[in-house]
Design an enzyme around this catalytic site. Sequence first.
Site, PDB file in Angstrom:
ATOM      1  N   TYR A 195      28.322  30.072  23.960  1.00 42.80           N
ATOM      2  CA  TYR A 195      29.784  30.053  23.977  1.00 42.80           C
ATOM      3  C   TYR A 195      30.334  28.726  24.493  1.00 42.80           C
ATOM      4  CZ  TYR A 195      29.804  35.130  23.196  1.00 42.80           C
ATOM      5  OH  TYR A 195      29.636  36.387  22.679  1.00 42.80           O
TER       6      TYR A 195
ATOM      7  N   LYS B 278      15.160  36.692  23.883  1.00 49.65           N
ATOM      8  CA  LYS B 278      14.591  36.652  22.529  1.00 49.65           C
ATOM      9  C   LYS B 278      13.535  35.552  22.526  1.00 49.65           C
ATOM     10  CE  LYS B 278      14.508  38.215  18.277  1.00 49.65           C
ATOM     11  NZ  LYS B 278      13.852  39.511  17.991  1.00 49.65           N
TER      12      LYS B 278
ATOM     13  N   ASP C 198      29.159  45.731  25.567  1.00 52.77           N
ATOM     14  CA  ASP C 198      30.103  46.447  24.707  1.00 52.77           C
ATOM     15  C   ASP C 198      29.467  47.704  24.128  1.00 52.77           C
ATOM     16  OD1 ASP C 198      32.012  44.576  25.216  1.00 52.77           O
ATOM     17  OD2 ASP C 198      31.939  43.613  23.256  1.00 52.77           O
TER      18      ASP C 198
END
Length: 254
Positions: A143, A193, A253
Amino acid sequence: MSENKKLLLLPGDGIGPEIVDEVRKIIDWMAENRSVTFDISEGLIGGAAIDETGGPLPEETLVAARAADAVLMGAAGGPKWETLPFEVQPERGLLGIRKELGLFANLRPAILFPQLADASSLKPEVVSGLDILIVRELTGGIYFGQPRGIREENGERVGFNTYVYTESEMRRIAKVAFELAMKRGKRVCSVDKANVLEVTELWKEVVTEEAKAYPEIELSHMYVDNAAMQLVRAPKQFDVIVTGNLFGDILSDE
């Protein structure tokens, strides 16, 4: 008598002002019944700030936030501002205040009260008693990484973002997760990951190293795709989850 704490309210957009109004009632109740009072001020952020000042994060808001003991924010963004250029959309105000104030540790609890077990889309026995804390790194990762943007190459547009974390950024968020887990179930699952992304391979190494200072903590590692599945298959296996900005956004979320 101790000096009042300074509280900055940023109602923002959409449902934000409604939420902040309700919280203000709680603050007022505390002042009347618990001898806890605050010096309260309000500021602009997001779309509301764009409408008033032309930008999503006015300098006045940043100055007030830095001077406050705590900042209470409602929400940022909405359909009204979606057609604005990317760099001045309301969400830039949200990301900007996180970065400017160094708010790197985002604590996202997921708690299910017994009375609401039947309201879940999952079976009651799967979610009843759920109590998870997701610790999301908030000021780094894809981000905020540079370079980023959209450019033209060989006659077509190319979009690019950079997923980058420093070792110190990884260590400080891991420490927050371990400290919180010591007050809970003493279990931390670090989500990465590492089988594909080098930055999360380093993340896994750093979190493992930091765990040595917390011998009572049971540390596990999980790839993010599996973590997404496990959160709906058997969510109560988790106590504290620590992960980067992008993965933490999506998993919390969920």
